[in-house]
Design a protein around this motif. Sequence first.
Motif, PDB file in Angstrom:
ATOM      1  N   ILE A 224     -16.664  96.968-114.942  1.00  0.00           N
ATOM      2  CA  ILE A 224     -17.618  97.278-116.021  1.00  0.00           C
ATOM      3  C   ILE A 224     -16.882  98.030-117.118  1.00  0.00           C
ATOM      4  N   GLU A 225     -17.059  97.558-118.344  1.00  0.00           N
ATOM      5  CA  GLU A 225     -16.513  98.239-119.522  1.00  0.00           C
ATOM      6  C   GLU A 225     -17.626  98.344-120.545  1.00  0.00           C
ATOM      7  N   GLY A 226     -17.431  99.116-121.577  1.00  0.00           N
ATOM      8  CA  GLY A 226     -18.517  99.270-122.525  1.00  0.00           C
ATOM      9  C   GLY A 226     -18.077  99.713-123.899  1.00  0.00           C
TER      10      GLY A 226
ATOM     11  N   ARG B 137     -33.147 103.559-119.315  1.00  0.00           N
ATOM     12  CA  ARG B 137     -33.004 105.009-119.335  1.00  0.00           C
ATOM     13  C   ARG B 137     -31.743 105.458-120.064  1.00  0.00           C
ATOM     14  N   VAL B 138     -30.628 104.772-119.839  1.00  0.00           N
ATOM     15  CA  VAL B 138     -29.374 105.209-120.452  1.00  0.00           C
ATOM     16  C   VAL B 138     -29.082 104.504-121.772  1.00  0.00           C
ATOM     17  N   GLY B 139     -29.897 103.530-122.155  1.00  0.00           N
ATOM     18  CA  GLY B 139     -29.763 102.909-123.464  1.00  0.00           C
ATOM     19  C   GLY B 139     -28.825 101.722-123.537  1.00  0.00           C
ATOM     20  N   ILE B 140     -28.709 100.958-122.461  1.00  0.00           N
ATOM     21  CA  ILE B 140     -27.901  99.738-122.508  1.00  0.00           C
ATOM     22  C   ILE B 140     -28.756  98.652-123.158  1.00  0.00           C
ATOM     23  N   LYS B 141     -28.280  98.088-124.249  1.00  0.00           N
ATOM     24  CA  LYS B 141     -29.050  97.099-125.002  1.00  0.00           C
ATOM     25  C   LYS B 141     -28.604  95.667-124.741  1.00  0.00           C
ATOM     26  N   HIS B 142     -27.331  95.490-124.426  1.00  0.00           N
ATOM     27  CA  HIS B 142     -26.794  94.132-124.289  1.00  0.00           C
ATOM     28  C   HIS B 142     -25.698  94.126-123.229  1.00  0.00           C
ATOM     29  N   ILE B 143     -25.668  93.071-122.422  1.00  0.00           N
ATOM     30  CA  ILE B 143     -24.614  92.871-121.422  1.00  0.00           C
ATOM     31  C   ILE B 143     -24.099  91.456-121.575  1.00  0.00           C
TER      32      ILE B 143
ATOM     33  N   ALA C 297     -17.988 106.296-120.269  1.00  0.00           N
ATOM     34  CA  ALA C 297     -17.495 107.563-119.719  1.00  0.00           C
ATOM     35  C   ALA C 297     -18.638 108.547-119.447  1.00  0.00           C
ATOM     36  N   ASP C 298     -19.763 108.387-120.158  1.00  0.00           N
ATOM     37  CA  ASP C 298     -20.897 109.285-119.950  1.00  0.00           C
ATOM     38  C   ASP C 298     -21.763 108.886-118.757  1.00  0.00           C
ATOM     39  N   LEU C 299     -21.593 107.682-118.269  1.00  0.00           N
ATOM     40  CA  LEU C 299     -22.358 107.242-117.096  1.00  0.00           C
ATOM     41  C   LEU C 299     -21.739 107.838-115.839  1.00  0.00           C
ATOM     42  N   ARG C 300     -22.584 108.258-114.919  1.00  0.00           N
ATOM     43  CA  ARG C 300     -22.092 108.772-113.638  1.00  0.00           C
ATOM     44  C   ARG C 300     -21.523 107.614-112.821  1.00  0.00           C
ATOM     45  N   SER C 301     -20.604 107.918-111.940  1.00  0.00           N
ATOM     46  CA  SER C 301     -20.002 106.877-111.104  1.00  0.00           C
ATOM     47  C   SER C 301     -21.073 106.212-110.230  1.00  0.00           C
ATOM     48  N   SER C 302     -22.083 106.969-109.827  1.00  0.00           N
ATOM     49  CA  SER C 302     -23.164 106.390-109.014  1.00  0.00           C
ATOM     50  C   SER C 302     -23.951 105.362-109.826  1.00  0.00           C
ATOM     51  N   GLU C 303     -24.116 105.586-111.127  1.00  0.00           N
ATOM     52  CA  GLU C 303     -24.828 104.626-111.978  1.00  0.00           C
ATOM     53  C   GLU C 303     -24.008 103.348-112.155  1.00  0.00           C
ATOM     54  N   LEU C 304     -22.699 103.489-112.296  1.00  0.00           N
ATOM     55  CA  LEU C 304     -21.832 102.312-112.416  1.00  0.00           C
ATOM     56  C   LEU C 304     -21.814 101.520-111.109  1.00  0.00           C
ATOM     57  N   ARG C 305     -21.768 102.228-109.987  1.00  0.00           N
ATOM     58  CA  ARG C 305     -21.815 101.545-108.684  1.00  0.00           C
ATOM     59  C   ARG C 305     -23.139 100.825-108.505  1.00  0.00           C
ATOM     60  N   PHE C 306     -24.242 101.465-108.948  1.00  0.00           N
ATOM     61  CA  PHE C 306     -25.553 100.839-108.861  1.00  0.00           C
ATOM     62  C   PHE C 306     -25.586  99.548-109.677  1.00  0.00           C
TER      63      PHE C 306
ATOM     64  N   LEU D 131     -33.912  96.259-115.642  1.00  0.00           N
ATOM     65  CA  LEU D 131     -33.351  97.415-114.942  1.00  0.00           C
ATOM     66  C   LEU D 131     -33.831  98.716-115.573  1.00  0.00           C
ATOM     67  N   SER D 132     -34.432  99.563-114.783  1.00  0.00           N
ATOM     68  CA  SER D 132     -34.888 100.855-115.313  1.00  0.00           C
ATOM     69  C   SER D 132     -33.694 101.716-115.733  1.00  0.00           C
TER      70      SER D 132
END
Length: 162
Positions: A157-159, A105-111, A130-139, A100-101
């Motif tokens: 989604i939690e982080g 881009r936002v630095g997610i290393k592990h899921i 909390a720093d992710l936009r709602s559109s990014e979470l929906r994506f 996933l690009s």
Amino acid sequence: VIDITQPMVSQDLRIARLAWDTGNPVLLLLNKCDLVDPGGCVSRHWLRAIRCVLPDVVPLTISALDRTNLDRLDQRLRSLHAAWHKQIPASELDRWCAQLSLARRVGIKHIHQTQACPPCLSLAGRVKIADLRSSELRFLARKFREDFKLSGIPVQIEGKIY
């Protein structure tokens, strides 16, 4: 179950949205499809309203009177139940994340998936949820549903940051 021959009542969609928001799978049944022209104004109006409120839910048109699509109802219920209980290995999720690009881009290393019923994804990386936009979470949720064939299943989604 929604009677598509009747005028749309926003309460029907509000109840479905409440079920979705609380983490329950949603199967919308549009009944009396035998009485409505498939390309007609009424059915288009209902489908447009459903897409606005629940864009990730695919409604099933049925007719209880002439038994149209009732065989598909059982199949859809079984697939929703199986998808809701699906547990995806962390290694598979990490491979998916690496492609996933947005994750790069936002630095997610592990899921990893912390629970099923509903699926809950835990993201770890250098970014706060909390720093992710709602559109990014929906994506992320939509992409997860598409790639792991979880149509009609809400994703939480939690982080944590490290």
